[in-house]
Motif scaffolding. Structure first.
Motif, PDB file in Angstrom:
ATOM      1  N   UNK A  70      -1.432 -21.668   2.956  1.00 42.34           N
ATOM      2  CA  UNK A  70      -1.022 -20.943   4.165  1.00 42.34           C
ATOM      3  C   UNK A  70      -2.106 -19.962   4.627  1.00 42.34           C
ATOM      4  N   UNK A  71      -3.320 -20.487   4.732  1.00 40.46           N
ATOM      5  CA  UNK A  71      -4.450 -19.681   5.193  1.00 40.46           C
ATOM      6  C   UNK A  71      -5.077 -20.355   6.412  1.00 40.46           C
ATOM      7  N   UNK A  72      -5.791 -19.604   7.256  1.00 36.95           N
ATOM      8  CA  UNK A  72      -6.351 -20.182   8.484  1.00 36.95           C
ATOM      9  C   UNK A  72      -7.577 -21.051   8.236  1.00 36.95           C
ATOM     10  N   UNK A 177     -16.859 -14.889  14.814  1.00 40.42           N
ATOM     11  CA  UNK A 177     -15.511 -14.528  14.369  1.00 40.42           C
ATOM     12  C   UNK A 177     -15.542 -13.381  13.366  1.00 40.42           C
ATOM     13  N   UNK A 178     -14.546 -12.542  13.423  1.00 40.50           N
ATOM     14  CA  UNK A 178     -14.418 -11.481  12.419  1.00 40.50           C
ATOM     15  C   UNK A 178     -12.973 -11.362  11.947  1.00 40.50           C
ATOM     16  N   UNK A 179     -12.156 -12.355  12.253  1.00 43.46           N
ATOM     17  CA  UNK A 179     -10.727 -12.280  11.957  1.00 43.46           C
ATOM     18  C   UNK A 179     -10.439 -12.194  10.460  1.00 43.46           C
ATOM     19  N   UNK A 180     -11.228 -12.914   9.665  1.00 43.28           N
ATOM     20  CA  UNK A 180     -10.967 -12.921   8.228  1.00 43.28           C
ATOM     21  C   UNK A 180     -11.147 -11.533   7.641  1.00 43.28           C
ATOM     22  N   UNK A 185      -4.543 -11.657   3.854  1.00 43.46           N
ATOM     23  CA  UNK A 185      -4.511 -13.076   3.526  1.00 43.46           C
ATOM     24  C   UNK A 185      -3.424 -13.796   4.312  1.00 43.46           C
ATOM     25  N   UNK A 186      -3.821 -14.883   4.982  1.00 46.26           N
ATOM     26  CA  UNK A 186      -2.859 -15.728   5.661  1.00 46.26           C
ATOM     27  C   UNK A 186      -2.324 -15.173   6.965  1.00 46.26           C
ATOM     28  N   UNK A 187      -2.835 -14.015   7.417  1.00 46.33           N
ATOM     29  CA  UNK A 187      -2.273 -13.408   8.621  1.00 46.33           C
ATOM     30  C   UNK A 187      -2.407 -14.312   9.831  1.00 46.33           C
TER      31      UNK A 187
END
Length: 219
Positions: A70-72, A177-180, A185-187
């Motif tokens: 359940x991760x992007x 990208x900087x989302x991680x 986790x998993x957001x």
């Protein structure tokens, strides 16, 4: 990539061995660096263009891992990854890969202050079209590829050979990208987006899945 630092790079360069080795290589990297699968917050995959089989194997593994944890999943162009490995600035970089049949996958990027702006679309072109593309630019042009043999056809221009494409993939990812880094986790996990994620072949695969063949028959 951990805490904005590159932990390990491992590339499989043997033809026709991806399906046998990708899981083994990932497990080896995690064990060597004492990283648990539960600590992985996202997967970045090269979306092509490239080998049909290699892309499908990479996507199948990445999507399966992301679904289970359940991760992007983030997709980055292979051509853009090559461009970010060029190490040039204030110049035009033309990333090229062998597309067979006397053609090349290509994309042109204008580099300034360490960032790349794509000039036009990724496409398949002939050698003459690449020459014309290079001559159209009003800045210094570099041809970049991971294939030394491909670059031999363009030795009248400055060329850069990329040894480790995966490093460029991470650079391209960091640049866009900087989302991680921003979320937990998993957001950003989204099942619908994960299901739609697919490679950019540029050229239609000769081999089709069962679903694609059935769709063709019913059309």
């Amino acid at each position: 990539l951990k805490a904005n630092n590159l932990v390990c790079v491992k590339e499989i360069k043997q033809e026709y061995s991806h399906i046998e080795k990708i899981g083994v290589v990932v497990e080896e990297i995690l064990m060597r660096n004492k990283i648990k699968p539960s600590q992985i917050e996202a997967i970045v995959v090269g979306k092509g263009p490239g080998s049909f089989t290699g892309l499908r194997i990479g996507y199948a593994f990445s999507k399966g891992f992301c679904f289970a944890k359940r991760i992007p999943l983030y997709q980055v162009s292979t051509l853009e990854s090559l461009a970010y490995q060029s190490g040039v600035n204030d110049s035009v970089v033309i990333s090229i890969l062998d597309a067979r049949r006397g053609e090349f996958f290509c994309a042109a990027y204008l580099f300034a202050k360490g960032r790349a702006m794509r000039l036009g679309e990724e496409r398949i072109v002939s050698k003459l079209e690449l020459y014309s593309l290079a001559k159209e630019q009003n800045k210094k042009v570099y041809f970049v590829s991971s294939d030394v043999e491909v670059l031999k056809d363009f030795n009248m221009f400055d060329t850069v050979v990329v040894e480790e494409v995966s490093r460029g993939l991470l650079k391209a990812f960091e640049a866009s990208l900087s989302k991680v880094k921003d979320g937990g986790k998993g957001r950003d996990f989204n099942l619908a987006e994960l299901a739609k994620a697919s490679p950019n072949y540029l050229r239609a695969p000769a081999a089709k899945t069962l679903e694609e063949r059935l769709a063709d028959r019913s059309a």
